[in-house]
Structures are given as C-alpha cells and as structure tokens.
Design a protein around this motif. Structure first.
Motif, PDB file in Angstrom:
ATOM      1  N   ARG A  55      46.152  45.209  36.926  1.00 19.35           N
ATOM      2  CA  ARG A  55      46.239  43.700  36.429  1.00 19.35           C
ATOM      3  C   ARG A  55      47.105  43.477  35.182  1.00 19.35           C
ATOM      4  N   SER A 226      44.312  35.526  37.480  1.00 20.92           N
ATOM      5  CA  SER A 226      44.471  37.348  37.431  1.00 20.92           C
ATOM      6  C   SER A 226      43.374  37.759  36.792  1.00 20.92           C
ATOM      7  N   GLN A 227      42.531  37.024  36.435  1.00 25.79           N
ATOM      8  CA  GLN A 227      41.310  37.680  35.681  1.00 25.79           C
ATOM      9  C   GLN A 227      40.041  37.690  36.322  1.00 25.79           C
ATOM     10  N   THR A 425      44.282  40.700  42.224  1.00 24.39           N
ATOM     11  CA  THR A 425      42.850  40.183  42.006  1.00 24.39           C
ATOM     12  C   THR A 425      41.938  40.657  43.372  1.00 24.39           C
ATOM     13  N   SER A 429      39.245  43.633  42.951  1.00 23.82           N
ATOM     14  CA  SER A 429      37.720  43.165  43.206  1.00 23.82           C
ATOM     15  C   SER A 429      37.283  44.073  44.611  1.00 23.82           C
TER      16      SER A 429
END
Length: 490
Positions: A55, A226-227, A425, A429
């Motif tokens: 990331r 992105s978070q 992302t 995830s």
C-alpha cells in the motif's frame, strides 16, 4: 495527454517543414514520462529495503500521478507567460533536481518527495509538447504526427517496467535514477541550443483558490481509496478522507462554473458540452485506470509468485511496450485514412479480452499466456490512444484547446492514480480475507491478484461501451453552439 495552452493561434499552423521542432520535445518528454512507471518493477525490492508494504510502496507511482494532476492545469497559465525555451529549461531543471534527489534518497520519505519534484517537471513537459504540436501541425497531418508522439506519451509508461528490470538486474534501484539523470541533462543542454521559441508570451491570471481546491481534493480522494480495508487505524478514517476529497472536488467544480461567468477558470468545463470530447475524456480515464492498475500488479505476480528476477519480469513485459511503440505511427496513418471507430472499437475489445484472461492467473500458470495477454493489452491500447486523443481535442473550438487538453491530462493522471490505489486495495483486502480463511500465503496472494485484475476487466467492459458511442471523425462546433450534434459514424 495534453494540448495547446493558447500561446499562438492554433488555427494558423506552420508549414510541415517546421515539424522538426517537435524532435527535441519528444525526446525530452519520453525520458521524463518514462519515470512515471519506472518504479513499478522495483516495488518488491523497495518493500524489503525500505521496510514498507505494498500500500505504501504504490505511492511512489501514485504520488507522481497526483502531482501531475494538480500541476498540469497550472502549466497552462505558466506556458502563456514564458517563451518555449524558458519553459523547456525550467521543466528539465526541475526534473533533474528531483532525479538527483531520488538517486541519493536515504529513506522512503525522501524518495517520495523526490518523486513529487520529478513529477512537477514532467507536468510542464507534457503540455509544452502538445502546445507546440497543435500550433505547428496542420489539421490534416495531426493523426500521423500524433501517432509518432504516442511513442513518448503512451509507450514511455509502458516501457518503464522493462527498463527498470534491466537496470535492477545489474545494479541498485538508485541507478534507475542515476542512469536517467545524465541522459535528461544531455537532452536539456542540446534542446536549449536547438529549440526555437514558438509563440509570444501573453499576460494571464491564475486563480489560486482553484489550485488549492484541486490539490486538496485529488490527494485525499486517492488516499482514502488506498486505505480502505487497511489495518492499523480506525475504520472510519478512510471514509472521512474520501468524503473530504469528494467535497473539495465538488467545490473545485463549482468554482470553475463561477469563474466561467466572470473570470478565468483554471479548467473551463464548457469543454464537456462537446459530445465527442466528453466521450473521449471518459474513455481515456477508464482506460488509464485499467492499464495502470494491471501494470502495478503484473510485476508483483511475476516476482512475488513466480519467482522471476527483475530482469526476467522486465523482459517479459518489454515486447508489449515495443509493439505499442512500433504501432503508434501506423495507427496515426490509419486514423487519417479510415477514422476512429475501426481502430477504437477493436482496441477496446482487445483490452477486455487481455484483462479478462489475466484474472485466471494461478500459482503455476504458464508464462506464455501472460506474455500474450500483455502484448494484446498494449497493442489494443495503441489502437485506442491516438484516435481518442485526436478525436477529443479535434472536436473542440480553438478557444477551448488549452482547457480541453488540461482537463484531459489532469483526469488521465487522477484516473491512473485511482486505478492503482483501488486495484492494490482490492488485492490486499481479498488476500487478507483468504488468509483468515486458512489459505496458504501464496494462494492468498494469487487470489488477491485475481480480484485486482478483475477490477481491470470490469473497467474494460466500460471502455467497450464508451468506444461504441465514439464517432469516427469530429466536427468542430462553435464555442457558443455546444448543442450541435457531431457525427457518430465514420
């Protein structure tokens, strides 16, 4: 991709003999844009040496794109106020300073700052090249010349991972910048000696509130994306950041609409009232989201899953980049002859097929289908970029050239940054979810990458839909006559 900033009257192109002025601008633009993606192949090594995760590492590319997105509209104002040689010298000097700092960077934070400085110089070179092109090239030759310029504007990002792979095989990642620096400096010195000034400086104003809103909107928007799903912080922070970014972008749009009624907008949104241009903007944005997202995943798969070296990974993606470059002039000539639809529609379908095939990668997949998919992707994008650039900008009246090119370039970079952030992302995830479900680490990583490539495939479906709506050739409309319909067939 960018175009003129209004230094001279675009309706009065110079003779074809003057086309040689583009040579040094193309060389300089190629070397600076190469750095937009040169870090992609180095991400696995940088994650280890600088102790960052995927990331964080992707921000070495994302920050480059976001900086260009913010600086590109400002360069329109800058290029109106200075001569061609001054703009060229300034851009190359800023780029070289950033490149030197990157080569010497002692930490990830310093390297990130260096990338931002590099991007600021690159953001001036891109519109400078397109300003000169639209000024000196006759309308009937623009497809052919644009095809040649594609070598710098589209092939350089495609070649970045291949070039870095060759360098990383023999030397430290610092040499990706150490070898670029003398080449860029030499081009700058020779270019300053041989490049003539095109046009005369004119007085213009800059709305700094618009600049602040653009910078404050695009950054939080991409960072928030992105978070999403990241560990180590409150779950509401990414959504709060996203909300801030969206709010500031909306404020930016409202500010431009206000300035259109009595002022000088940073980006004149009346460009969007021209159907062909609006379609080109959407198509290019989606295509760049899909392209950059897949480009950052492929080296991670080849090195992290298949165990290839940086050189081997670079060589595998090199044929696609070379094919894209070699096809650029041919696509330009074909566009001049047959129009856009016979190129753009097959290209869009090719992008979809290529990205859909990459969703099937496995731990032990053969590399030949991956090579074929990458070549197909690059060839298909070559068939899209030149016609769409030329159709979109050619559909605007001359007074809107600068705003149309700035908006196209800005959203292209934002879309690429968003695509990179979203794909990484989704991959991370899905990988975390599979690990929690008991999958082996390598299988979880591949599962995450499949979903990442799947994002690109979904975007490619949208590319096909928009491509079907694109016309074959534009019909320029007057600034105050945006309701005129443009042809939708060749």
């Amino acid at each position: 991709m960018l175009a003129p900033t209004g230094q001279t009257d675009p309706a009065a192109p110079a003779a074809p003999a003057d086309y040689g002025v583009l040579r040094w601008l193309v060389a300089a633009t190629f070397i600076v844009i190469l750095n937009e993606t040169i870090m992609i192949n180095a991400v696995p090594r940088l994650m280890v040496e600088l102790d960052v995760d995927a990331r964080a590492a992707q921000w070495l590319t994302t920050s480059f794109m976001l900086t260009m997105a913010v600086v590109i509209p400002v360069t329109g104002w800058f290029l109106q106020r200075v001569r061609t040689r001054t703009a060229f010298g300034t851009a190359m000097a800023v780029f070289c300073v950033g490149t030197l700092l990157a080569a010497l960077a002692p930490s990830f934070a310093v390297l990130l700052v260096a990338r931002i400085i590099q991007a600021a110089g690159t953001a001036v070179m891109m519109p400078l090249l397109m300003t000169t092109l639209m000024t000196v090239v006759a309308e009937q030759d623009r497809g052919r010349i644009m095809g040649n310029v594609t070598l710098a504007m589209s092939v350089a990002p495609a070649m970045g991972p291949a070039v870095s792979g060759v360098i990383l095989e023999a030397a430290s990642w610092r040499w990706m910048f150490g070898l670029v620096l003398p080449v860029a400096a030499a081009i700058a010195v020779v270019g300053l000696r041989r490049l003539p000034d095109v046009g005369e400086p004119v007085a213009s104003s800059l709305d700094w509130l618009s600049v602040a809103l653009a910078a404050g909107g695009f950054g939080p928007l991409v960072y928030g994306l992105s978070q999403l799903g990241a560990d180590g912080g409150p779950t509401y922070v990414p959504f709060l950041t996203l909300g801030l970014g969206v709010a500031l972008v909306v404020a930016f749009v409202l500010r431009q609409l206000q300035l259109q009624r009595g002022g000088t907008p940073l980006l004149d949104l009346r460009t969007l009232t021209h159907r062909t241009y609006a379609l080109a903007l959407v198509l290019m944005s989606i295509a760049f989201m899909a392209m950059l997202g897949s480009m950052i995943l492929l080296p991670l798969y080849l090195q992290g899953v298949r165990g290839l070296s940086e050189l081997q990974a670079g060589l595998l993606v090199m044929p696609g980049g070379l094919a894209m470059g070699l096809l650029g002039p041919t696509v330009g000539r074909l566009f001049d002859r047959v129009g856009g639809r016979p190129l753009v529609i097959p290209g869009a379908i090719g992008v979809l097929v290529a990205l859909a095939s990459l969703t099937r990668v496995d731990v032990d997949s053969s590399l030949w289908p991956i090579l074929g998919a990458h070549v197909l992707l690059m060839v298909s994008l070559a068939a899209i970029f030149t016609p769409v650039f030329t159709l979109g900008l050619g559909a605007l009246p001359p007074p809107l050239y600068s705003h149309g090119s700035s908006l196209l370039g800005t959203l292209q970079q934002v879309a690429a940054a968003v695509g990179t952030a979203v794909v990484v992302t989704v991959m991370a995830s899905r990988q975390d979810s599979l690990l929690e479900g008991g999958r082996a680490p390598l299988e979880a990583l591949v599962g995450g990458m499949r979903w990442g490539f799947g994002v690109g495939a979904v975007l490619a479906v949208l590319v096909v839909v928009v491509a079907l709506a694109m016309p074959g050739r534009p019909r320029v409309v007057d600034l105050d006559d945006a309701e005129v319909e443009e042809p939708s067939v060749v």
